[in-house]
Design a protein around this motif. Structure first.
Motif, PDB file in Angstrom:
ATOM      1  N   ARG A 179       2.526   2.339  -0.420  1.00 36.34           N
ATOM      2  CA  ARG A 179       1.015   2.278  -0.553  1.00 36.34           C
ATOM      3  C   ARG A 179       0.360   3.022  -1.739  1.00 36.34           C
ATOM      4  NH1 ARG A 179      -0.776   2.050   4.828  1.00 36.34           N
ATOM      5  NH2 ARG A 179      -2.807   1.802   4.281  1.00 36.34           N
ATOM      6  N   VAL A 180      -0.527   2.457  -2.334  1.00 37.10           N
ATOM      7  CA  VAL A 180      -1.300   2.981  -3.428  1.00 37.10           C
ATOM      8  C   VAL A 180      -2.341   4.088  -2.864  1.00 37.10           C
ATOM      9  CG1 VAL A 180      -2.353   2.545  -5.586  1.00 37.10           C
ATOM     10  CG2 VAL A 180      -0.546   1.121  -4.757  1.00 37.10           C
ATOM     11  N   TYR A 181      -2.171   5.217  -3.290  1.00 39.97           N
ATOM     12  CA  TYR A 181      -3.291   6.308  -3.030  1.00 39.97           C
ATOM     13  C   TYR A 181      -4.364   6.428  -4.188  1.00 39.97           C
ATOM     14  CZ  TYR A 181      -0.364   7.688   1.051  1.00 39.97           C
ATOM     15  OH  TYR A 181       0.399   7.616   2.057  1.00 39.97           O
ATOM     16  N   ALA A 182      -5.559   6.117  -3.914  1.00 40.44           N
ATOM     17  CA  ALA A 182      -6.704   5.910  -4.658  1.00 40.44           C
ATOM     18  C   ALA A 182      -7.694   6.451  -3.915  1.00 40.44           C
ATOM     19  CB  ALA A 182      -7.038   4.401  -5.375  1.00 40.44           C
ATOM     20  N   HIS A 183      -8.706   7.227  -4.920  1.00 42.10           N
ATOM     21  CA  HIS A 183      -9.907   7.747  -4.117  1.00 42.10           C
ATOM     22  C   HIS A 183     -10.591   6.714  -3.855  1.00 42.10           C
ATOM     23  CE1 HIS A 183     -13.960   9.771  -4.009  1.00 42.10           C
ATOM     24  NE2 HIS A 183     -13.151  10.762  -3.963  1.00 42.10           N
ATOM     25  N   ARG A 184     -11.448   7.029  -2.773  1.00 44.08           N
ATOM     26  CA  ARG A 184     -12.373   5.765  -2.097  1.00 44.08           C
ATOM     27  C   ARG A 184     -13.160   5.191  -3.118  1.00 44.08           C
ATOM     28  NH1 ARG A 184     -13.273   5.853   2.463  1.00 44.08           N
ATOM     29  NH2 ARG A 184     -11.981   7.586   3.172  1.00 44.08           N
ATOM     30  N   ASP A 185     -13.871   6.039  -4.115  1.00 41.56           N
ATOM     31  CA  ASP A 185     -14.669   5.550  -5.055  1.00 41.56           C
ATOM     32  C   ASP A 185     -14.200   4.818  -6.129  1.00 41.56           C
ATOM     33  OD1 ASP A 185     -16.810   6.819  -3.664  1.00 41.56           O
ATOM     34  OD2 ASP A 185     -16.968   8.705  -5.057  1.00 41.56           O
ATOM     35  N   GLU A 186     -12.889   4.722  -6.194  1.00 42.10           N
ATOM     36  CA  GLU A 186     -12.224   3.978  -7.297  1.00 42.10           C
ATOM     37  C   GLU A 186     -11.508   2.722  -6.741  1.00 42.10           C
ATOM     38  OE1 GLU A 186     -11.167   4.875 -11.493  1.00 42.10           O
ATOM     39  OE2 GLU A 186     -12.709   5.403 -10.048  1.00 42.10           O
ATOM     40  N   ALA A 187     -11.482   2.755  -5.214  1.00 41.74           N
ATOM     41  CA  ALA A 187     -10.598   1.388  -4.783  1.00 41.74           C
ATOM     42  C   ALA A 187     -10.952   0.092  -5.455  1.00 41.74           C
ATOM     43  CB  ALA A 187     -10.930   1.804  -3.287  1.00 41.74           C
ATOM     44  N   GLY A 188     -12.590   0.047  -5.443  1.00 40.62           N
ATOM     45  CA  GLY A 188     -12.926  -1.432  -5.943  1.00 40.62           C
ATOM     46  C   GLY A 188     -12.387  -1.829  -7.185  1.00 40.62           C
ATOM     47  N   GLY A 189     -12.282  -0.724  -8.076  1.00 46.80           N
ATOM     48  CA  GLY A 189     -11.872  -0.751  -9.528  1.00 46.80           C
ATOM     49  C   GLY A 189     -10.559  -1.157  -9.506  1.00 46.80           C
ATOM     50  N   VAL A 190      -9.515  -0.381  -8.816  1.00 44.05           N
ATOM     51  CA  VAL A 190      -8.060  -0.689  -8.628  1.00 44.05           C
ATOM     52  C   VAL A 190      -7.865  -2.141  -8.227  1.00 44.05           C
ATOM     53  CG1 VAL A 190      -6.093  -0.136  -7.033  1.00 44.05           C
ATOM     54  CG2 VAL A 190      -7.728   1.573  -8.366  1.00 44.05           C
ATOM     55  N   LYS A 191      -8.702  -2.498  -7.103  1.00 41.32           N
ATOM     56  CA  LYS A 191      -8.546  -3.949  -6.546  1.00 41.32           C
ATOM     57  C   LYS A 191      -8.775  -4.937  -7.754  1.00 41.32           C
ATOM     58  CE  LYS A 191     -10.253  -5.069  -2.661  1.00 41.32           C
ATOM     59  NZ  LYS A 191     -11.030  -5.116  -1.531  1.00 41.32           N
ATOM     60  N   ARG A 192      -9.836  -4.713  -8.310  1.00 43.11           N
ATOM     61  CA  ARG A 192     -10.284  -5.788  -9.337  1.00 43.11           C
ATOM     62  C   ARG A 192      -9.321  -5.847 -10.443  1.00 43.11           C
ATOM     63  NH1 ARG A 192     -14.761  -3.116 -10.424  1.00 43.11           N
ATOM     64  NH2 ARG A 192     -14.426  -2.138 -12.210  1.00 43.11           N
ATOM     65  N   ALA A 250       2.759   5.606  -4.333  1.00 46.73           N
ATOM     66  CA  ALA A 250       1.977   5.645  -5.645  1.00 46.73           C
ATOM     67  C   ALA A 250       0.830   6.058  -5.614  1.00 46.73           C
ATOM     68  CB  ALA A 250       2.326   4.343  -6.062  1.00 46.73           C
ATOM     69  N   LEU A 251       0.695   7.022  -6.643  1.00 49.93           N
ATOM     70  CA  LEU A 251      -0.812   7.645  -6.798  1.00 49.93           C
ATOM     71  C   LEU A 251      -1.391   7.208  -7.981  1.00 49.93           C
ATOM     72  CD1 LEU A 251       0.705  11.432  -5.902  1.00 49.93           C
ATOM     73  CD2 LEU A 251      -0.023   9.351  -4.398  1.00 49.93           C
ATOM     74  N   ALA A 252      -2.649   6.780  -7.842  1.00 47.19           N
ATOM     75  CA  ALA A 252      -3.460   6.277  -9.040  1.00 47.19           C
ATOM     76  C   ALA A 252      -4.422   7.458  -9.283  1.00 47.19           C
ATOM     77  CB  ALA A 252      -4.350   4.956  -8.492  1.00 47.19           C
ATOM     78  N   THR A 253      -4.631   7.714 -10.790  1.00 41.03           N
ATOM     79  CA  THR A 253      -5.456   8.853 -11.177  1.00 41.03           C
ATOM     80  C   THR A 253      -6.785   8.112 -11.210  1.00 41.03           C
ATOM     81  OG1 THR A 253      -4.943   8.505 -13.489  1.00 41.03           O
ATOM     82  CG2 THR A 253      -3.760  10.346 -12.370  1.00 41.03           C
ATOM     83  N   HIS A 254      -6.680   6.863 -11.939  1.00 39.17           N
ATOM     84  CA  HIS A 254      -7.928   6.167 -11.906  1.00 39.17           C
ATOM     85  C   HIS A 254      -7.592   4.538 -12.226  1.00 39.17           C
ATOM     86  CE1 HIS A 254      -6.918   7.269 -16.081  1.00 39.17           C
ATOM     87  NE2 HIS A 254      -7.781   6.345 -16.637  1.00 39.17           N
ATOM     88  N   TYR A 255      -8.461   3.665 -12.211  1.00 40.07           N
ATOM     89  CA  TYR A 255      -8.235   2.422 -12.367  1.00 40.07           C
ATOM     90  C   TYR A 255      -7.975   1.568 -13.776  1.00 40.07           C
ATOM     91  CZ  TYR A 255     -13.063   1.267 -14.171  1.00 40.07           C
ATOM     92  OH  TYR A 255     -13.947   0.871 -14.624  1.00 40.07           O
ATOM     93  N   HIS A 256      -7.872   2.382 -14.644  1.00 40.33           N
ATOM     94  CA  HIS A 256      -7.621   1.509 -16.024  1.00 40.33           C
ATOM     95  C   HIS A 256      -6.441   1.020 -16.173  1.00 40.33           C
ATOM     96  CE1 HIS A 256     -11.236   4.093 -17.917  1.00 40.33           C
ATOM     97  NE2 HIS A 256     -11.680   3.133 -17.360  1.00 40.33           N
TER      98      HIS A 256
END
Length: 227
Positions: A91-104, A59-65
């Protein structure tokens, strides 16, 4: 049509009440696919994959919204990667700067994610997906380049770009991200994150003709326009 084009699966699916696009990309020969921004109707997406005999590998995530990956939004809960992983543990592939937002917003853990950097690549069967970091809408917004196709999330729409007045947005970063995408070949097929235009997709050359944000040539002018 060349062998590479025949090998590639790209499906654009409009989903949810906010005119989101979810994408399925992968290999016609192996039937392996990745799903981009799965949200709103996870059972429907999984049934779609099953009907086509596709095997989901990522699964690929463009961003955390939440309208793109699920989670809480406006007091409502949107189905997304959490529900997807419960039924199809990839696994969900997210940019490392977005990982915190994805988790939240989703509650998934670090072990559920692969944190990627710009330029990293993922193979889905013989099909290669390149991750492009395009901050501005969010700090870790990313696009996915597959051959001459670009899945752009909320960074670039056919006649607009993502909002830069939200938490984590950055006007200057958005300018530089759009310049990066503007430099891609004109025959690149742009697949945006929402159906906000009168056509669901367009080439980059066509997009440049109608998108006023791509016509801005310098940062000072951009700052004036964006206020």
């Amino acid at each position: 049509m060349g062998n590479e084009e025949q090998e590639l699966i790209v499906e654009q699916i409009q989903i949810g009440p906010m005119a989101n696009f979810t994408y399925i990309v992968g290999s016609r020969s192996t039937r392996e696919v990745a799903v981009v921004d799965p949200a709103w109707d996870i059972d429907g997406l999984l049934n779609h994959l099953a009907r086509r005999d596709y095997t989901l590998t990522a699964a690929l995530a463009t961003h955390y919204h939440p309208d793109h990956i699920g989670g809480g939004m406006g007091g409502h809960s949107i189905a997304g990667v959490t529900e997807l992983l419960a039924k199809s543990p990839v696994r969900v592939y997210a940019h490392r700067d977005e990982a915190g937002g994805v988790k939240r917003v989703t509650g998934i853990s670090d072990s559920d994610m692969v944190k990627v950097d710009s330029g990293d690549k993922l193979s889905v069967g013989p099909v290669e997906i390149e991750f492009l970091h395009t901050p501005g809408h969010t700090p870790g917004s990313q696009c996915f380049r597959i051959k001459n196709t670009l899945v752009s999330g909320d960074t670039l729409f056919i006649d607009g770009c993502g909002r830069v007045d939200l938490p984590g947005s950055d006007t200057e970063q958005m300018y530089h991200s759009l310049q990066k995408l503007k430099a891609l070949p004109d025959d690149t097929l742009l697949l945006p994150g929402h159906n906000y235009s009168n056509v669901p997709n367009a080439t980059m050359g066509e997009t440049k003709k109608v998108n006023a944000y791509l016509a801005v040539k310098d940062l000072p002018t951009w700052r004036q326009i964006m206020g």
